[in-house]
Structures are given as structure tokens and as C-alpha cells.
Write an enzyme that holds these catalytic residues in place. Structure first.
Site, PDB file in Angstrom:
ATOM      1  N   SER A 163       0.856  -1.187  -0.113  1.00 21.39           N
ATOM      2  CA  SER A 163       0.047  -0.125   0.006  1.00 21.39           C
ATOM      3  C   SER A 163       0.910   1.129  -0.121  1.00 21.39           C
ATOM      4  O   SER A 163       1.894   1.124   0.457  1.00 21.39           O
ATOM      5  CB  SER A 163      -0.928   0.017   1.228  1.00 21.39           C
ATOM      6  OG  SER A 163      -1.519   1.312   1.439  1.00 21.39           O
ATOM      7  N   TYR A 184      -1.797  -0.796  10.929  1.00 24.30           N
ATOM      8  CA  TYR A 184      -1.701  -1.120   9.379  1.00 24.30           C
ATOM      9  C   TYR A 184      -0.619  -0.619   8.906  1.00 24.30           C
ATOM     10  O   TYR A 184       0.119  -1.363   7.871  1.00 24.30           O
ATOM     11  CB  TYR A 184      -2.930  -0.330   8.774  1.00 24.30           C
ATOM     12  CG  TYR A 184      -2.916  -0.573   7.182  1.00 24.30           C
ATOM     13  CD1 TYR A 184      -3.834  -1.817   6.856  1.00 24.30           C
ATOM     14  CD2 TYR A 184      -2.954   0.344   6.243  1.00 24.30           C
ATOM     15  CE1 TYR A 184      -3.904  -1.950   5.341  1.00 24.30           C
ATOM     16  CE2 TYR A 184      -3.221   0.012   4.847  1.00 24.30           C
ATOM     17  CZ  TYR A 184      -3.648  -1.003   4.617  1.00 24.30           C
ATOM     18  OH  TYR A 184      -3.744  -1.500   3.089  1.00 24.30           O
TER      19      TYR A 184
HETATM   20  N1  NAP Z   1      -8.253  -0.868  -1.574  1.00 29.81           N
HETATM   21  C1  NAP Z   1      -7.286   0.030  -1.269  1.00 29.81           C
HETATM   22  O1  NAP Z   1      -7.579   1.633  -1.389  1.00 29.81           O
HETATM   23  C2  NAP Z   1      -5.956  -0.671  -0.935  1.00 29.81           C
HETATM   24  C3  NAP Z   1      -4.852   0.423  -1.194  1.00 29.81           C
HETATM   25  C4  NAP Z   1      -3.570  -0.193  -1.013  1.00 29.81           C
HETATM   26  C5  NAP Z   1      -3.339  -1.376  -0.640  1.00 29.81           C
HETATM   27  N2  NAP Z   1      -4.579  -2.345  -0.578  1.00 29.81           N
HETATM   28  C6  NAP Z   1      -4.238  -3.689  -0.195  1.00 29.81           C
HETATM   29  O2  NAP Z   1      -4.833  -4.600  -1.133  1.00 29.81           O
HETATM   30  C7  NAP Z   1      -5.235  -5.674  -0.535  1.00 29.81           C
HETATM   31  C8  NAP Z   1      -6.448  -6.315  -0.958  1.00 29.81           C
HETATM   32  O3  NAP Z   1      -7.478  -5.481  -0.282  1.00 29.81           O
HETATM   33  P1  NAP Z   1      -8.814  -4.837  -1.083  1.00 29.81           P
HETATM   34  O4  NAP Z   1      -8.673  -3.205  -1.148  1.00 29.81           O
HETATM   35  O5  NAP Z   1      -8.983  -5.610  -2.473  1.00 29.81           O
HETATM   36  O6  NAP Z   1      -9.783  -5.088  -0.027  1.00 29.81           O
HETATM   37  P2  NAP Z   1     -10.780  -6.395   0.370  1.00 29.81           P
HETATM   38  O7  NAP Z   1     -11.792  -6.685  -0.950  1.00 29.81           O
HETATM   39  O8  NAP Z   1     -11.144  -6.594   1.760  1.00 29.81           O
HETATM   40  O9  NAP Z   1      -9.967  -7.872   0.067  1.00 29.81           O
HETATM   41  C9  NAP Z   1      -9.246  -8.290   1.347  1.00 29.81           C
HETATM   42  C10 NAP Z   1      -9.184  -9.927   0.758  1.00 29.81           C
HETATM   43  O10 NAP Z   1      -8.086 -10.337   1.917  1.00 29.81           O
HETATM   44  C11 NAP Z   1      -8.654 -11.505   2.450  1.00 29.81           C
HETATM   45  N3  NAP Z   1      -8.247 -11.904   3.562  1.00 29.81           N
HETATM   46  C12 NAP Z   1      -8.358 -11.229   4.538  1.00 29.81           C
HETATM   47  N4  NAP Z   1      -7.846 -11.890   5.652  1.00 29.81           N
HETATM   48  C13 NAP Z   1      -7.352 -12.713   5.251  1.00 29.81           C
HETATM   49  C14 NAP Z   1      -6.544 -14.071   5.773  1.00 29.81           C
HETATM   50  N5  NAP Z   1      -6.291 -14.390   7.059  1.00 29.81           N
HETATM   51  N6  NAP Z   1      -6.390 -15.315   4.985  1.00 29.81           N
HETATM   52  C15 NAP Z   1      -6.753 -15.271   3.679  1.00 29.81           C
HETATM   53  N7  NAP Z   1      -7.648 -14.208   3.196  1.00 29.81           N
HETATM   54  C16 NAP Z   1      -7.766 -13.001   3.873  1.00 29.81           C
HETATM   55  C17 NAP Z   1     -10.318 -11.225   2.486  1.00 29.81           C
HETATM   56  O11 NAP Z   1     -10.991 -12.558   2.140  1.00 29.81           O
HETATM   57  P3  NAP Z   1     -11.738 -13.249   3.211  1.00 29.81           P
HETATM   58  O12 NAP Z   1     -12.350 -12.140   4.182  1.00 29.81           O
HETATM   59  O13 NAP Z   1     -12.530 -14.422   2.761  1.00 29.81           O
HETATM   60  O14 NAP Z   1     -10.744 -13.778   3.963  1.00 29.81           O
HETATM   61  C18 NAP Z   1     -10.500 -10.344   1.099  1.00 29.81           C
HETATM   62  O15 NAP Z   1     -11.016 -11.141  -0.147  1.00 29.81           O
HETATM   63  C19 NAP Z   1      -5.037  -5.810   0.874  1.00 29.81           C
HETATM   64  O16 NAP Z   1      -3.764  -6.106   1.207  1.00 29.81           O
HETATM   65  C20 NAP Z   1      -4.903  -3.967   1.091  1.00 29.81           C
HETATM   66  O17 NAP Z   1      -4.021  -3.799   2.357  1.00 29.81           O
HETATM   67  C21 NAP Z   1      -5.628  -1.906  -0.514  1.00 29.81           C
END
Ligand code: NAP
Length: 241
Positions: free
Chosen positions: A144, A157
Site C-alpha cells: 500500500s 496497518y
Molecule cells: N483498496 C485500497 O485502497 C488499497 C490500497 C492499498 C493497498 N490495498 C491492499 O490491497 C489488498 C486487497 O485489499 P482490497 O482493497 O481488495 O480489500 P478486500 O476486498 O477487503 O480484500 C481483502 C481480501 O483479503 C482476504 N483476507 C483477509 N484476511 C485473510 C486471511 N487471514 N487469510 C486469507 N485471506 C484473507 C479477504 O477474504 P476473506 O475475508 O474471505 O478471508 C479479502 O478477499 C490488501 O492487502 C490491502 O491492504 C488496498
């Protein structure tokens, strides 16, 4: 269609592939000829994700896994080993955020959950995947912009992502001689449901889409094997915060 040396379709493994950026990457890689494995804790979310993929789901296999749990991670790779003998692309994408809280109000349970998922989970999955990876393979760690920029109320985080960036950089040096490319992915605000964990009314319309991030990752994974792409910084040109 991307193929490995044996002529088989290349395999991409995406943790947290049941929603958001992970699901967009699954769709993008499947549409570009990859076989894809998606993982997540919630089997129903994975099942729903497959149905959202439409005809692309034929190339996608869903295997539940909790990246915090070494036994669960081990089982994931046993299952993957039944499908393929090599992994071409590993995307450590599973991640959680947390309710905004100053350090003195941050529960230890929250701290542990975030560190275990975003930092230790990335280590556990990478360690288990490496025996299946060879020269020309790519590892992408979804960090991120919070891996380099602090935000108030987000200490767990920030710590998990700063730590995961350090891990990513050390991993790259470990793997340089093996010819495995290691990419640090630093997205800015991207329109996914993770925002509901800390800012329900965030201006989603100002954010980039998960598909935009996915396209950049596909591009990095498709670069010639002798090219290094070490970091992808991608976010809204006009900013959000
Ligand atoms: N959206 C943003 O603005 C943004 C910006 C920078 C970085 N990111 C990063 O992008 C990544 C994906 O996030 P997203 O934004 O797409 O949000 P999201 O839709 O909430 O995706 C997160 C995914 O991680 C899975 N997850 C969480 N805990 C887990 C565990 N213990 N074991 C296996 N799977 C797990 C969740 O599935 P389950 O709940 O089914 O396990 C979910 O599918 C994250 O690492 C986040 O920090 C996001």
C-alpha cells in the site's frame, strides 16, 4: 496464451482473491490466458467470486486458506501441488485494515490480527510457494502507499505494511540469483470494500478501480524474464485524502 516450458498454461496464485483487487487480478489474469488459484478464509465469498467471473471462472480454482495459519497455508500448497508442478506468479494480496484508533486505544487483538495477516501471512505464503517457483517466475506483494507513508490512527496497518515492504526488499535480494522477480505493489486509494473497515463514507468516486491496479500487475508479470520491475506505485492522479 502464456505457457510455461512444458507448454502448459501458466499458473497465478492470488491470496485474498475473492474480492476487491484480488478478484480483479484473478479476472485479468484468467482473461489473459493464465490458470488462476484464488484463496480466502470465507468459502462462500470465494464461491460468489467464481460466479462473478462468468465464463472466466473455467480457468479459476478456489481453495479456502487462512494466511495467518501455517497449517492452512501448507494445506493450500498441497492442494495446488495436485493441480500443477510449478507456480509462475504468486500474488500476496490478502490483507486487512482496522478501525482508526490512536495507539493508546488500539486493542492488542487488532494489532495481532493485522500483523499476522498482512506481514506474517505474506511470509508464510511466500515460504510455502518458493519450492514451486523457478527462474522467470514473479512474486507480487500487495502493500500500500501506507508502506511508505504514515496515516494517523492506522499504526497497526502502517506497521504491517512498512514491515512487509522490508520483507519484500530482503526477499528480492534472496531471489535475485534464482531469477525470480519480486515486485512491491503500492496502491493508493482503490475502490474496494476495505474502506468500510475504517472510513465508511470515503469518496469512492475519486478512487482508481481495482481493474486499473490489476492491469499494472499483469504488465509487470508479463515483462521479459531478464527485466526487473521492483515497485509499482499507482493511485488516483488527483489524490483522495
Ligand atoms: N483498496 C485500497 O485502497 C488499497 C490500497 C492499498 C493497498 N490495498 C491492499 O490491497 C489488498 C486487497 O485489499 P482490497 O482493497 O481488495 O480489500 P478486500 O476486498 O477487503 O480484500 C481483502 C481480501 O483479503 C482476504 N483476507 C483477509 N484476511 C485473510 C486471511 N487471514 N487469510 C486469507 N485471506 C484473507 C479477504 O477474504 P476473506 O475475508 O474471505 O478471508 C479479502 O478477499 C490488501 O492487502 C490491502 O491492504 C488496498
Amino acid at each position: 496464451m502464456p505457457a510455461d516450458k512444458t507448454g502448459k498454461t501458466k499458473l497465478a496464485v492470488i491470496t485474498g482473491g475473492g474480492s476487491g483487487i484480488g478478484l480483479a487480478m484473478a479476472r485479468t489474469f484468467a482473461r489473459n490466458g493464465y490458470s488462476v488459484v484464488i484463496t480466502g478464509r470465507n468459502a462462500k465469498r470465494l464461491h460468489d467470486a467464481l460466479s462473478q467471473l462468468g465464463k472466466d471462472q473455467a480457468q479459476v480454482t478456489a481453495i479456502p486458506c487462512d494466511v495467518r495459519d501455517p497449517a492452512s497455508v501448507e494445506k493450500l500448497f498441497q492442494e495446488i501441488g495436485k493441480l500443477r508442478s510449478t507456480i509462475d506468479v504468486l500474488i500476496n494480496n490478502a490483507g486487512v485494515a482496522h478501525t482508526l484508533a490512536p495507539v493508546e486505544k488500539l486493542p492488542i487483538e487488532t494489532w495481532k490480527e493485522v500483523i499476522d495477516t498482512n506481514l506474517t501471512g505474506t511470509f508464510l505464503v511466500t515460504r510455502a510457494a518458493l519450492p514451486w517457483m523457478h527462474a522467470g517466475a514473479t512474486i507480487v506483494n500487495n502493500l500500500s502507499i501506507a508502506a511508505v507513508q504514515p496515516f494517523p490512527g492506522m499504526s497497526a496497518y502502517n506497521a504491517s505494511k512498512f514491515g512487509a515492504l522490508g520483507f519484500t526488499q530482503a526477499l528480492r535480494e534472496d531471489l535475485r540469483k534464482r531469477g525470480i522477480r519480486v515486485v512491491a505493489l503500492l496502491p493508493g486509494a482503490t475502490d474496494t470494500n476495505i474502506w468500510g473497515q475504517f472510513w465508511a463514507d470515503a469518496p469512492r468516486e475519486k478512487m482508481i478501480s481495482a481493474e486499473t491496479v490489476a492491469e499494472a500487475v499483469l504488465h509487470a508479470a508479463s515483462a521479459p524474464a531478464n527485466a526487473t520491475i521492483e515497485e509499482i506505485r499507482i493511485g488516483p492522479a488527483a489524490g483522495v485524502l
